[in-house]
Write an enzyme that holds these catalytic residues in place. Structure first.
Site, PDB file in Angstrom:
ATOM      1  N   ARG A  25       1.637  -0.686   0.039  1.00  0.00           N
ATOM      2  CA  ARG A  25       0.003  -0.061   0.487  1.00  0.00           C
ATOM      3  C   ARG A  25       0.803   0.910   0.138  1.00  0.00           C
ATOM      4  O   ARG A  25       0.237   2.275   0.574  1.00  0.00           O
ATOM      5  CB  ARG A  25      -0.748   0.178   1.509  1.00  0.00           C
ATOM      6  N   ARG A  29      -2.611   6.098   1.657  1.00  0.00           N
ATOM      7  CA  ARG A  29      -2.655   7.797   1.914  1.00  0.00           C
ATOM      8  C   ARG A  29      -2.227   8.650   3.190  1.00  0.00           C
ATOM      9  O   ARG A  29      -2.629   9.958   3.460  1.00  0.00           O
ATOM     10  CB  ARG A  29      -4.465   7.340   3.217  1.00  0.00           C
ATOM     11  N   ARG A  38      -6.973  12.015  -4.292  1.00  0.00           N
ATOM     12  CA  ARG A  38      -8.245  11.257  -3.536  1.00  0.00           C
ATOM     13  C   ARG A  38      -8.969  12.953  -3.109  1.00  0.00           C
ATOM     14  O   ARG A  38     -10.268  12.522  -3.587  1.00  0.00           O
ATOM     15  CB  ARG A  38      -7.793  11.224  -2.453  1.00  0.00           C
ATOM     16  N   ASP A  74      -7.081  -1.727  -7.576  1.00  0.00           N
ATOM     17  CA  ASP A  74      -7.873  -2.013  -6.414  1.00  0.00           C
ATOM     18  C   ASP A  74      -8.048  -4.425  -6.783  1.00  0.00           C
ATOM     19  O   ASP A  74      -8.421  -4.247  -7.790  1.00  0.00           O
ATOM     20  CB  ASP A  74      -9.065  -1.839  -5.706  1.00  0.00           C
ATOM     21  N   TYR A 151     -15.391 -10.998  -0.137  1.00  0.00           N
ATOM     22  CA  TYR A 151     -15.994  -9.950  -0.337  1.00  0.00           C
ATOM     23  C   TYR A 151     -17.330  -9.816  -1.256  1.00  0.00           C
ATOM     24  O   TYR A 151     -17.755  -9.674  -0.708  1.00  0.00           O
ATOM     25  CB  TYR A 151     -15.071  -8.610  -0.943  1.00  0.00           C
TER      26      TYR A 151
HETATM   27  O1  CP3 Z   1       0.133  -1.343  -2.516  1.00  0.00           O
HETATM   28  C1  CP3 Z   1      -0.208   0.103  -3.298  1.00  0.00           C
HETATM   29  O2  CP3 Z   1       0.283   1.043  -2.805  1.00  0.00           O
HETATM   30  C2  CP3 Z   1      -1.003  -0.583  -4.755  1.00  0.00           C
HETATM   31  C3  CP3 Z   1      -2.485   0.067  -4.619  1.00  0.00           C
HETATM   32  C4  CP3 Z   1      -3.166  -1.334  -3.397  1.00  0.00           C
HETATM   33  C5  CP3 Z   1      -4.654  -0.315  -3.186  1.00  0.00           C
HETATM   34  N1  CP3 Z   1      -5.815  -1.491  -2.481  1.00  0.00           N
HETATM   35  C6  CP3 Z   1      -5.122   0.799  -3.643  1.00  0.00           C
HETATM   36  C7  CP3 Z   1      -6.021   0.846  -2.341  1.00  0.00           C
HETATM   37  C8  CP3 Z   1      -3.449  -2.767  -3.203  1.00  0.00           C
HETATM   38  C9  CP3 Z   1      -2.286  -3.215  -3.645  1.00  0.00           C
HETATM   39  C10 CP3 Z   1      -4.694  -2.514  -2.957  1.00  0.00           C
HETATM   40  C11 CP3 Z   1      -5.106  -4.334  -2.673  1.00  0.00           C
HETATM   41  C12 CP3 Z   1      -6.362  -4.526  -1.752  1.00  0.00           C
HETATM   42  N2  CP3 Z   1      -7.523  -3.749  -2.069  1.00  0.00           N
HETATM   43  C13 CP3 Z   1      -6.432  -5.346  -0.342  1.00  0.00           C
HETATM   44  C14 CP3 Z   1      -5.170  -6.455  -0.372  1.00  0.00           C
HETATM   45  C15 CP3 Z   1      -4.121  -5.728   0.325  1.00  0.00           C
HETATM   46  C16 CP3 Z   1      -4.727  -5.132   1.673  1.00  0.00           C
HETATM   47  O3  CP3 Z   1      -4.494  -4.234   2.665  1.00  0.00           O
HETATM   48  O4  CP3 Z   1      -5.058  -6.784   2.512  1.00  0.00           O
HETATM   49  C17 CP3 Z   1      -7.631  -5.285  -0.063  1.00  0.00           C
HETATM   50  C18 CP3 Z   1      -8.572  -6.500   0.810  1.00  0.00           C
HETATM   51  C19 CP3 Z   1      -8.438  -4.393  -0.593  1.00  0.00           C
HETATM   52  C20 CP3 Z   1      -9.778  -4.328  -0.722  1.00  0.00           C
HETATM   53  C21 CP3 Z   1      -9.756  -2.196   0.091  1.00  0.00           C
HETATM   54  N3  CP3 Z   1      -9.458  -1.630  -0.916  1.00  0.00           N
HETATM   55  C22 CP3 Z   1     -10.402  -1.836   1.177  1.00  0.00           C
HETATM   56  C23 CP3 Z   1     -10.436  -2.813   2.204  1.00  0.00           C
HETATM   57  C24 CP3 Z   1      -9.996  -0.605   0.903  1.00  0.00           C
HETATM   58  C25 CP3 Z   1     -10.605   0.243   2.144  1.00  0.00           C
HETATM   59  C26 CP3 Z   1     -10.088   0.201   3.519  1.00  0.00           C
HETATM   60  C27 CP3 Z   1      -8.282   0.758   2.869  1.00  0.00           C
HETATM   61  O5  CP3 Z   1      -7.205   0.532   3.197  1.00  0.00           O
HETATM   62  O6  CP3 Z   1      -9.139   2.524   3.068  1.00  0.00           O
HETATM   63  C28 CP3 Z   1      -9.442  -0.254  -0.369  1.00  0.00           C
HETATM   64  C29 CP3 Z   1      -9.733   0.915  -0.919  1.00  0.00           C
HETATM   65  C30 CP3 Z   1      -8.317   1.271  -1.176  1.00  0.00           C
HETATM   66  N4  CP3 Z   1      -7.667   0.875  -2.240  1.00  0.00           N
HETATM   67  C31 CP3 Z   1      -7.592   2.178  -0.797  1.00  0.00           C
HETATM   68  C32 CP3 Z   1      -6.296   2.679  -1.550  1.00  0.00           C
HETATM   69  C33 CP3 Z   1      -5.149   3.474  -1.871  1.00  0.00           C
HETATM   70  C34 CP3 Z   1      -7.929   3.364   0.032  1.00  0.00           C
HETATM   71  C35 CP3 Z   1      -9.381   4.266  -0.135  1.00  0.00           C
HETATM   72  C36 CP3 Z   1      -9.025   5.582  -1.437  1.00  0.00           C
HETATM   73  O7  CP3 Z   1      -8.117   5.587  -1.527  1.00  0.00           O
HETATM   74  O8  CP3 Z   1      -9.935   6.067  -1.241  1.00  0.00           O
END
Ligand code: CP3
Length: 341
Positions: A25, A29, A38, A74, A151
């Site tokens: 990640r 943020r 964002r 994502d 999910y």
């Molecule tokens: O690693 C990176 O920076 C690449 C981008 C990336 C995102 N999601 C961007 C994102 C990656 C590799 C993911 C994978 C992802 N997404 C996973 C597996 C990794 C992990 O953390 O276990 C999962 C379970 C998700 C599903 C998901 N997407 C959730 C649960 C959420 C909300 C919770 C949160 O962390 O905010 C997201 C949103 C998300 N995906 C964000 C980002 C940067 C944040 C929301 C936003 O950008 O407004």
């Protein structure tokens, strides 16, 4: 040729002067530059617009300078492409208004044509590769079939995913059918990502640790292994299973080039369980980035000593938290760069 190939060397098991480092990640943020975008564009617009996805992917490369980039996207673009609605709700996270709850729902799920539904990801990869200019490798990723299933069935994030587990235990046939559809889609998707330019692939089994070791061998690992088998002839695959230390032995016998570990498993245990040969990746507690930079540096050096500098990729044990100061993320990465054995 990629100028900084430390990450690829570690995946190949080659001897390195220091281990490579990146952060799960890392495009996210904690970066003010990310938050600015964002505020302007909603989540899936950022994913679907190649210029935005590429810009967000390279932000951490410029700011904290890890040894590999991971494409901004994502794991939930896969259920979307399969005809399952997915929304990202502010302060809630993923929200799926029509979750899968019956055999009939499973029958209605499609295995899509990748270019038709996810062509925007390939466009983002091509653009990102241009912007990276061969400085560092680009990692592509997907969720594990089990984690996507969680999910798709639960309909939202959860502490226990008991609805998803209940579906497996009460309707195993339908559950396996859905897991196989997700697997088939994911294999086709990842093969295209490699063709588009990704240099390695990581599979996130974020919710594998919700299953017992026995259920893991029925509902998660066989599907991950199908992906590993299909991808291994074409690229290096990293399998990260959060809370899945119990499966390291099985994973260590597969064609995966590296295994991710979270912070609840010691380096020594992870080496022992995985068989001692495979490259490991991890496992700094993400909350530990709240420690002062001097402490972070000391702990990172200790962690490298414990894993050993070879066949090792420094990372966090899960994604970086939104409230981590950028300086602390930098301290983590710089600590690896200043390591000498
Ligand atoms: O690693 C990176 O920076 C690449 C981008 C990336 C995102 N999601 C961007 C994102 C990656 C590799 C993911 C994978 C992802 N997404 C996973 C597996 C990794 C992990 O953390 O276990 C999962 C379970 C998700 C599903 C998901 N997407 C959730 C649960 C959420 C909300 C919770 C949160 O962390 O905010 C997201 C949103 C998300 N995906 C964000 C980002 C940067 C944040 C929301 C936003 O950008 O407004």
């Amino acid at each position: 040729m990629i100028k900084n190939d430390l990450f690829l060397k570690a995946l190949n098991g080659e001897t390195v002067e220091r281990p490579p480092v990146w952060m799960m990640r890392q495009a996210g943020r904690y970066l003010p530059e990310f938050r600015a975008l964002r505020d302007k564009y909603d989540f899936f617009t950022r994913c679907r617009t190649p210029e935005l996805a590429a810009e967000i992917t390279v932000q951490p490369i410029r700011i904290v300078k890890p040894d590999a980039a991971i494409l901004f996207s994502d794991i939930l673009v896969i259920p979307q492409a399969m005809g399952i609605d997915v929304e990202m709700k502010e302060n809630v996270g993923p929200w799926l208004p029509n979750p899968i709850r019956s055999a009939e729902d499973v029958n209605n799920v499609i295995v899509p044509e990748i270019h038709e539904t996810l062509g925007y990801v390939m466009d983002a990869i091509k653009l990102t590769k241009e912007e990276l200019n061969n400085e560092v490798p680009l990692i592509g990723f997907a969720g594990s079939p089990w984690t996507i299933f969680c999910y798709a069935v639960e309909g939202k994030g959860s502490k226990s995913f008991d609805t998803a587990k209940g579906f497996c235990f009460s309707q195993p046939e339908a559950a396996h059918k859905l897991l196989q559809k997700i697997t088939d889609t994911t294999i086709a998707y990842l093969l295209e990502k490699v063709k588009a330019g990704c240099n390695a692939i990581q599979i996130f089994d974020s919710w594998g640790g919700m299953l017992s070791p026995v259920d893991y061998q029925e509902f998660s690992w066989p599907y991950i292994n199908q992906i590993v088998e299909a991808l291994a002839p074409h690229t290096k695959v990293i399998v990260f299973g959060k809370g899945c230390w119990f499966a390291l032995h099985e994973m260590g016998k597969s064609k995966a080039s590296a295994l991710g570990v979270d912070w609840t498993c010691s380096p020594r245990n992870a080496r022992y369980l995985s068989g001692g040969q495979v490259t490991l990746q991890g496992n700094f507690d993400p909350s530990r980035l709240l420690s002062p930079p001097a402490t972070i540096r000391k702990m990172v050096h200790q962690m490298i000593d414990e894993f050993g500098k070879d066949r090792y990729i420094v990372n966090l044990g899960h994604g970086i938290l939104p409230h981590i100061p950028v300086d602390h993320a930098k301290a983590f990465i710089d600590a690896v760069k200043s390591y000498n054995s």
